[in-house]
Scaffold this active site. Structure first.
Site, PDB file in Angstrom:
ATOM      1  N   ASP A 126      39.863  47.885  36.000  1.00 27.92           N
ATOM      2  CA  ASP A 126      41.219  48.073  35.476  1.00 27.92           C
ATOM      3  C   ASP A 126      41.638  49.531  35.581  1.00 27.92           C
ATOM      4  OD1 ASP A 126      39.210  48.626  33.511  1.00 27.92           O
ATOM      5  OD2 ASP A 126      40.731  48.617  31.931  1.00 27.92           O
TER       6      ASP A 126
ATOM      7  N   GLU B 217      37.994  48.377  30.488  1.00 30.39           N
ATOM      8  CA  GLU B 217      37.439  49.649  30.029  1.00 30.39           C
ATOM      9  C   GLU B 217      38.526  50.565  29.502  1.00 30.39           C
ATOM     10  OE1 GLU B 217      36.099  53.793  30.045  1.00 30.39           O
ATOM     11  OE2 GLU B 217      37.745  52.924  31.199  1.00 30.39           O
TER      12      GLU B 217
END
EC number: 3.5.1.14
Length: 401
Positions: free
Chosen positions: A82, A147
């Site tokens: 991400d 994350e």
């Protein structure tokens, strides 16, 4: 190399393809990302699994490179898929175009944080396989979601499951950061993350009256104490040039809310602070200090920890850790400069270290502006390719510990 040579380089092409997949918060669709990673696994003849520790929207992709002694504890090569949001109007290039300019700068969200590392792992394995190298230890390449939101739908839950436990992990490598000079940073620990909301109650009434015990007075006291502590940490850095950002506690006021009308003294005000606490701070004593400040302010203050991570011991960076010895010797053999530091931010490494697993944060991006989360994030093509050579050396060494 010329622009044409960079554009035609196979590893650069793979990197740019990955960057063009917009796994950007919020509401990420990882479908294309998973498909890309499966293709990469197939090209390397690596088996691949996809697991869902929390829900179907947050997949973890795991590739496996089997070692000659698979009974030994394995090595995780972790990266997150991400990336943080973008403000396209602030960019000189489309943030998901992966444009490369005449200087070799590849512009894209995730170019530094941290899709570069994910594909550099793949490239290093490709190079090692081409040489006929096979490690003693099994490698697992883990590509995790979420994350950038704290890892709560990714690594935090992944490590709790039976799948992770079956990996028998002995070491983890994960992201670091770029450096402005010709050295590399290796992170061996992280500060403890706390996010604290103060809900401050007080006497309400008409704005023309000097009422006692107001929320505003208490807010002023709390903010003064917190910002005073912040100033002490700024001074600490100034007083000792040898200290790194990760060696002190950062305190930042991030949210202030409350009030209903300009002439009404509100019954409640709220303020939020983001803290990253240095590893030498006594957390119990520090929490007591914050509670004492609330009482000194006049009471009526509720403390809500929106995040309160526990202390996680650092990874050893001395001769007692054979993984560190192998890692360090690799850098020495490459004749590169390096420094070991406490990471200023939070990464997924903290979850691995909390399980007693050694973890190093490392991104081979020297002489590079620090553009993580910034507009016009880019990474130089030559820097990227040099990083592959560095990882090739490191993986060969730690894989044979």
């Amino acid at each position: 190399m010329s622009k044409a040579e960079w554009e035609n380089n196979e590893e650069i092409q793979i990197f740019r393809e990955y960057l063009r997949i917009p796994t950007v918060h919020p509401n990420i669709d990882y479908t294309d990302c998973v498909a890309f990673l499966k293709r990469q696994a197939a090209s390397l003849d690596l088996p691949v699994d996809v697991v869902y520790p929390v829900n179907e929207e947050n997949p973890v992709v795991i590739m496996k490179w089997v070692g000659t002694q698979p009974e030994l504890p394995s090595i995780i090569l972790n990266s997150h898929t991400d990336v943080v949001p973008v403000f396209p109007e602030k960019w000189s290039h489309d943030p998901f175009s992966a444009d490369i300019d005449d200087e070799g700068r590849i512009y894209a969200r995730g170019s530094q944080d941290m899709k570069c590392v994910g594909t550099q792992y793949l490239a290093a394995i490709r190079a090692l396989k081409a040489k006929g190298y096979q490690p003693k230890r099994t490698f697992y390449l883990t590509f995790v979601p979420d994350e950038e939101n704290g890892g709560f739908f990714g690594m935090r839950e992944f490590i709790k499951g039976d799948y992770f436990k079956s990996l028998n992990v002995g070491l983890s490598l994960d992201e670091g950061s770029s450096t402005l000079d010709d050295s590399y940073y290796v992170y061996y620990a992280e500060r403890t993350g706390w996010q604290i909301r103060f809900k401050i109650s007080g006497q309400a009434g008409h704005g023309s009256i000097l009422l006692p015990n107001t929320a505003g007075e208490k807010l002023n006291y709390i903010v003064g104490k917190m910002m005073g502590f912040r100033a002490s940490q700024v001074q600490k850095l100034k007083d000792d040039p040898k200290l790194f950002f990760g060696d002190v506690t950062t305190v930042n006021l991030t949210v202030v809310t409350g009030g209903v009308q300009r002439n009404v003294v509100p019954p409640m005000l709220e303020v939020v602070f983001d803290l990253r606490i240095a590893i030498d701070v006594d957390l119990v004593a520090f929490e007591k200090q914050i509670n004492d400040w609330c009482e000194e302010a006049g009471g009526g203050i509720e403390i809500i920890f929106e995040q309160q991570d526990e202390y996680v011991p650092p990874t050893k960076v001395d001769d007692s850790n054979p993984f560190w010895t192998a890692f360090e010797n690799s850098l020495k053999e490459l004749d590169v400069k390096y420094h070991t530091y406490v990471c200023p931010g939070n990464t997924d490494s903290r979850f691995l270290r909390s399980q007693g697993i050694p973890a190093f944060g490392f991104s081979p991006m020297k002489n590079t502006p620090i553009l993580l989360h910034d507009h016009d994030e880019y990474l130089g093509a030559d820097t990227y390719l040099e990083g592959i050579k560095v990882y090739t050396k490191i993986l060969a060494a730690v894989g044979n510990v």
